[in-house]
Write an enzyme that holds these catalytic residues in place. Sequence first.
Site, mmCIF file in Angstrom:
data_model
loop_
_atom_site.group_PDB
_atom_site.id
_atom_site.type_symbol
_atom_site.label_atom_id
_atom_site.label_comp_id
_atom_site.label_asym_id
_atom_site.label_seq_id
_atom_site.Cartn_x
_atom_site.Cartn_y
_atom_site.Cartn_z
ATOM 1 N N ALA A 72 0.843 -1.196 0.000
ATOM 2 C CA ALA A 72 0.000 0.000 0.000
ATOM 3 C C ALA A 72 0.871 1.236 0.000
ATOM 4 C CB ALA A 72 -0.931 0.008 1.205
ATOM 5 N N ASP A 73 0.330 2.305 -0.550
ATOM 6 C CA ASP A 73 1.024 3.583 -0.520
ATOM 7 C C ASP A 73 -0.009 4.692 -0.495
ATOM 8 O OD1 ASP A 73 3.756 4.832 -0.626
ATOM 9 O OD2 ASP A 73 2.786 5.921 -2.251
#
Length: 193
Positions: A72-73
């Site tokens: 995730a970012d």
Amino acid sequence: MPNPIILASASPRRSELLIQLRVAHEILAADIDETVRPGEAPELFVERMAREKALAVLERLGPGDRRPVLGADTALELDGEVLGKPRDEAHFLAMFARLSGREHRVLSAVALVDRERREARLDVSHVTFRPIDEAEAVRYWASGEPADKAGGYAIQGLAAQFVERLAGSYSGVMGLPLFETAQLLNEFGVETL
């Protein structure tokens, strides 16, 4: 029950959000270059980061490990520019002066990969800050909360008092959009209830 997935992040918030979905996981943080490429659109940047984090951890697993890896970012975008983590107090104060009294976008991408598949989703939320004076920003910096946060704030913490309006995903602004994450997990056969 063994951990059905691996979370490619050391973020305690992301782990807490996975626990909220009742998804057992092991944490193996990814260590990748998180530099925005010249001319790279913010949406493409966060999707690339989520995918690269997941793939970097997948490469570290043994060939018999079949668990999917979740990357995730999250990034803030203002005026077409990605605002990363503040380098120091001066950088933070300059960022917060720009965010004060304005709307910005929070882009949160999630990627799930295994030996056969690579899928990603993007969540875009719009956050409007009330006007914030410099003395408030200095006090907020002194709290220690902004130092390691994209855009210099945590919506689930002290910064909630600055948020006048949120259109989108609260969990996405925190760093892991649960709607998109649950969709991906279910597609990979991981139950979320």
